[in-house]
Design a protein around this motif. Structure first.
Motif, PDB file in Angstrom:
ATOM      1  N   SER A 351      48.005 -26.332  33.653  1.00 33.91           N
ATOM      2  CA  SER A 351      46.821 -25.562  34.023  1.00 33.91           C
ATOM      3  C   SER A 351      46.737 -25.323  35.528  1.00 33.91           C
ATOM      4  O   SER A 351      46.511 -24.188  35.974  1.00 33.91           O
ATOM      5  CB  SER A 351      45.553 -26.275  33.537  1.00 33.91           C
ATOM      6  OG  SER A 351      44.399 -25.699  34.113  1.00 33.91           O
ATOM      7  N   THR A 352      46.909 -26.371  36.321  1.00 33.95           N
ATOM      8  CA  THR A 352      46.790 -26.208  37.773  1.00 33.95           C
ATOM      9  C   THR A 352      47.864 -25.273  38.314  1.00 33.95           C
ATOM     10  O   THR A 352      47.613 -24.480  39.228  1.00 33.95           O
ATOM     11  CB  THR A 352      46.840 -27.584  38.453  1.00 33.95           C
ATOM     12  OG1 THR A 352      45.628 -28.293  38.129  1.00 33.95           O
ATOM     13  CG2 THR A 352      46.948 -27.468  39.964  1.00 33.95           C
ATOM     14  N   PRO A 372      36.256 -22.462  48.208  1.00 33.44           N
ATOM     15  CA  PRO A 372      37.079 -23.610  48.618  1.00 33.44           C
ATOM     16  C   PRO A 372      37.856 -24.254  47.481  1.00 33.44           C
ATOM     17  O   PRO A 372      38.763 -25.048  47.739  1.00 33.44           O
ATOM     18  CB  PRO A 372      36.060 -24.586  49.208  1.00 33.44           C
ATOM     19  CG  PRO A 372      34.761 -24.227  48.568  1.00 33.44           C
ATOM     20  CD  PRO A 372      34.806 -22.743  48.360  1.00 33.44           C
ATOM     21  N   ALA A 373      37.501 -23.960  46.240  1.00 37.36           N
ATOM     22  CA  ALA A 373      38.207 -24.537  45.095  1.00 37.36           C
ATOM     23  C   ALA A 373      38.171 -23.549  43.932  1.00 37.36           C
ATOM     24  O   ALA A 373      37.313 -22.663  43.867  1.00 37.36           O
ATOM     25  CB  ALA A 373      37.583 -25.864  44.680  1.00 37.36           C
ATOM     26  N   ALA A 374      39.131 -23.726  43.025  1.00 37.03           N
ATOM     27  CA  ALA A 374      39.200 -22.940  41.786  1.00 37.03           C
ATOM     28  C   ALA A 374      39.477 -23.929  40.661  1.00 37.03           C
ATOM     29  O   ALA A 374      40.568 -24.499  40.591  1.00 37.03           O
ATOM     30  CB  ALA A 374      40.293 -21.891  41.874  1.00 37.03           C
ATOM     31  N   THR A 375      38.495 -24.146  39.797  1.00 38.35           N
ATOM     32  CA  THR A 375      38.557 -25.231  38.827  1.00 38.35           C
ATOM     33  C   THR A 375      38.599 -24.699  37.405  1.00 38.35           C
ATOM     34  O   THR A 375      37.756 -23.887  37.014  1.00 38.35           O
ATOM     35  CB  THR A 375      37.336 -26.170  38.981  1.00 38.35           C
ATOM     36  OG1 THR A 375      37.296 -26.652  40.334  1.00 38.35           O
ATOM     37  CG2 THR A 375      37.437 -27.344  38.030  1.00 38.35           C
ATOM     38  N   ASN A 376      39.567 -25.177  36.636  1.00 36.26           N
ATOM     39  CA  ASN A 376      39.714 -24.821  35.228  1.00 36.26           C
ATOM     40  C   ASN A 376      39.289 -26.017  34.380  1.00 36.26           C
ATOM     41  O   ASN A 376      39.851 -27.109  34.514  1.00 36.26           O
ATOM     42  CB  ASN A 376      41.171 -24.457  34.926  1.00 36.26           C
ATOM     43  CG  ASN A 376      41.336 -23.727  33.603  1.00 36.26           C
ATOM     44  OD1 ASN A 376      40.372 -23.315  32.983  1.00 36.26           O
ATOM     45  ND2 ASN A 376      42.578 -23.560  33.176  1.00 36.26           N
ATOM     46  N   VAL A 377      38.309 -25.808  33.518  1.00 37.43           N
ATOM     47  CA  VAL A 377      37.755 -26.889  32.694  1.00 37.43           C
ATOM     48  C   VAL A 377      38.048 -26.615  31.226  1.00 37.43           C
ATOM     49  O   VAL A 377      37.818 -25.503  30.732  1.00 37.43           O
ATOM     50  CB  VAL A 377      36.232 -27.019  32.897  1.00 37.43           C
ATOM     51  CG1 VAL A 377      35.673 -28.159  32.048  1.00 37.43           C
ATOM     52  CG2 VAL A 377      35.905 -27.249  34.366  1.00 37.43           C
ATOM     53  N   ALA A 378      38.544 -27.624  30.524  1.00 38.25           N
ATOM     54  CA  ALA A 378      38.769 -27.523  29.080  1.00 38.25           C
ATOM     55  C   ALA A 378      37.463 -27.799  28.348  1.00 38.25           C
ATOM     56  O   ALA A 378      36.896 -28.885  28.462  1.00 38.25           O
ATOM     57  CB  ALA A 378      39.841 -28.516  28.643  1.00 38.25           C
ATOM     58  N   GLY A 379      36.987 -26.816  27.603  1.00 38.99           N
ATOM     59  CA  GLY A 379      35.751 -26.973  26.848  1.00 38.99           C
ATOM     60  C   GLY A 379      35.891 -26.357  25.477  1.00 38.99           C
ATOM     61  O   GLY A 379      36.995 -26.100  24.995  1.00 38.99           O
TER      62      GLY A 379
END
Length: 648
Positions: A351-352, A372-379
């Motif tokens: 993912s990252t 400042p960040a790009a976040t991928n969350v599994a939901g």
């Protein structure tokens, strides 16, 4: 009725072509696509005729400060919120409107009333959930305020009028709500073996947009239509049990208070690493997730110049990260948060890598990533986007995980940076994003997930008889048509415009200029149309009308081929016809009997006053075949009349 292929005849020692034109029933009326005027309103001081924001363009501003606490057992959020609302409009206000999107999950909501009994992704997916806000208090500048809630909107009467041209006020709110497990595929709660994952969105009351187009744009949240939001800064303090980890939009301000010394060192390593660095491993999750919380922790986030803020919390998160290199030399951080069920080399372990590649590509190709960040969350969402954070399905793998990750992060450009009105014009973000995803997919990892499909193969989907026009509001479309009309057809239209009409150089220059002009602003469809036309130097009213405003189809055909004076050395006379209502440029590939070939191109202008067009091709060799649109770049509904072959 469509034309069958026409065949070459050989007579004695003379080599010539003869065709008998079969009568064609054409549905094309050349007056319709090129009708004037296309624009029904002139430019003004707020929105220029050139597509730029006008010299007196304005938009209002909403800044948020929120303290929110999560009770995971009750699935309840309790919050205290302050909105600083700035009225930059020329109008004085005696009331304001807020959006209460959680009220869509009340049993008696308008959104629930229009959800079919089966096969809908909206609401709580056919469950028996009864949600919505519990509003404890509303104040304006510290004074108790009168308010009226109508479904997903709240109108607040102001104790004193809010002056125009820069005056501001503060709105105070206290509220709570129970989160749905499944919230219109945009938020929810996922059970995993190491605890629940809370993906929280549409969780706080937000200002309705007041603009120069409609004033207060108060369309209710019904489910299909997404969001239209003001820009501002958001400071959010999230209090959760101490054993939970939180990721959110923007920058985490108190890393030292919520992570161990070892984890902080790993975060520092990740900020300087192109390779993914694990912050919290699957082994650590399995060992510690079920330990009892020792009180609470507060996670403090801030994001500037944003239209929204979302976050996620869980005991179950594996966390990893890597740096993102931006064109200016600045850095951002790619982060992934997912349960052990999602772990794996062909699953969320990549993912990252996907996040980093996606953000770097779009930043280089179109406009630099701002957060400042790009976040991928599994939901449990199929895929949903927010500023600096997205939610993707925890079971996604391989090409599917790349596709949904790239799509949701593409939304940073549309509508997070370019803030169009999704609720009215869903195509203006989903369609644009689908288009840029196609370019990104070809670019990623030397084409690892590249597609070999052609536009022509999609003709039956794009021109299905049940489809409404693309310009239809999402809430007014049949739900089964939304994927085609909001995503695929406008995305294909831009691909065709880029590759078949303008060319990549002109298109890309105009598209970048549109993003630059309307970054952190509110463009309408006309602002997009005018920008593309003015920068590319092309009148495209016929194109917008054909692809976006109507349900027209495309069918080009070859109807006759013959040699000049029956002598192939003198050239070929070719007739093409437009049998359906969409005009497009013509590309022909002429193949000769000696194995060589030649490409011929005709501009769309041949269809300005004709339904068929005859022209001379300067050929000097015997022709084996002629093919319309040889690479399948157009969605022609009947390719069988696109090929002419010679008899042997």
């Amino acid at each position: 009725m469509h034309l069958k292929p026409i065949k070459l005849l050989t007579l004695s020692s003379l080599l010539f072509l003869s065709t008998e034109a079969i009568a064609q029933q054409s549905n094309y009326d050349y007056k319709a696509p090129f009708a004037e005027p296309f624009y029904t309103m002139n430019g003004n001081e707020y929105r220029s005729a050139s597509g730029k924001p006008g010299p007196k363009y304005w938009q209002n501003r909403a800044d948020y400060k929120i303290d929110v606490a999560l009770n995971p057992e009750k699935k309840e959020l309790t919050a205290k919120q302050e909105i600083t609302y700035t009225n930059n409009s020329p109008d004085e206000m005696d009331f304001v409107w807020l959006q209460l999107d959680q009220n869509a999950f009340k049993k008696d909501s308008r959104g629930n009333a229009v959800i079919p009994l089966t096969n809908s992704r909206y609401g709580d997916k056919g469950g028996d959930f009864d949600g919505g806000y519990q509003i404890k208090s509303v104040t304006v500048n510290g004074q108790k305020a009168n308010f009226l809630i109508t479904d997903t909107r709240m109108q607040i009467d102001l104790p004193q009028n809010l002056k125009a041209s820069g005056a501001s006020l503060k709105i105070g709110l206290e509220y709570s709500f129970i989160s749905p497990d499944y919230g219109s595929d945009r938020m929810g709660v996922l059970d995993t073996k190491n605890g629940k994952i809370f993906t929280m969105a549409q969780w706080f009351p937000r200002m309705v947009v007041y603009d120069d187009v409609r004033g207060w744009d108060t369309l209710p949240y019904l489910g299909a239509g997404e969001f239209y939001l003001e820009y501002g800064d958001a400071e959010v303090n999230i209090t959760v049990p101490s054993n939970m980890y939180v990721v959110g939009s923007g920058e985490l301000l108190n890393e030292k208070e919520v992570y161990t010394d070892t984890q902080q060192k790993l975060w520092d390593k990740a900020r300087n690493s192109n390779a993914t660095v694990t912050i919290r491993s699957a082994k650590e999750v399995n060992a510690t997730a079920k330990q009892k919380a020792q009180g609470t922790k507060t996670w403090k986030f801030k994001i500037n110049n944003t239209r929204d803020m979302a976050w996620a919390a869980s005991t179950a998160f594996i966390l990893d990260a890597a740096k993102i290199d931006l064109p200016s030399g600045k850095k951002s951080l790619a982060i992934s948060a997912y349960p052990v069920e999602s772990d794996g080399k062909q699953a969320w372990s990549r993912s990252t890598e996907y996040v980093k590649a996606s953000i770097e590509h779009y930043s280089q190709q179109w406009f630099e990533y701002p957060y400042p960040a790009a976040t991928n969350v599994a939901g449990n969402e199929g895929g949903m986007e927010y500023p600096g954070i997205v939610f993707c399905h925890y079971t996604a793998k391989g090409a599917g995980l790349w596709g949904v990750t790239d799509h949701e992060f593409g939304h940073i450009w549309f509508p997070m940076i370019v803030g169009s009105n999704e609720r009215r014009h869903g195509w203006q973000d989903e369609g644009f994003n689908t288009f840029i995803n196609g370019i990104s997919r070809e670019h990623f990892n030397n084409g690892e997930y590249a597609s070999n499909s052609t536009v022509q193969e999609a003709a039956s989907r794009l021109f299905n008889a049940t489809l409404e026009p693309v310009m239809t509001h999402p809430d007014d479309m049949q739900e089964r048509n939304i994927g085609t009309l909001v995503y695929y057809k406008p995305g294909t239209a831009l691909k065709v415009l880029r590759e078949q009409v303008l060319g990549k150089e002109r298109f890309d220059k105009a598209f970048r200029e549109y993003i630059k002009r309307w970054a952190y602003k509110h463009p309408t469809p006309n602002d997009f149309f005018r920008t593309m036309e003015n920068v590319a130097g092309e009148d495209l009213g016929w194109f917008w009308r054909s692809w976006l405003f109507t349900d027209w189809k495309l069918d080009q055909a070859i109807t006759e081929v013959k040699y000049q004076d029956n002598d192939y050395k003198k050239g070929a006379i070719i007739t093409v016809a437009n049998l359906e209502k969409i005009p497009m440029p013509v590309t022909l590939e002429v193949k000769y009997k000696d194995g060589s070939s030649k490409e011929l191109k005709l501009p769309v202008d041949i269809w300005r006053r004709n339904s068929s067009w005859t022209f001379k091709a300067d050929t000097t060799k015997e022709i084996e075949s002629i093919t319309l649109d040889p690479k399948g770049g157009l969605p022609d509904v009947n390719p069988s009349n696109n090929v002419w072959k010679a008899n042997r």
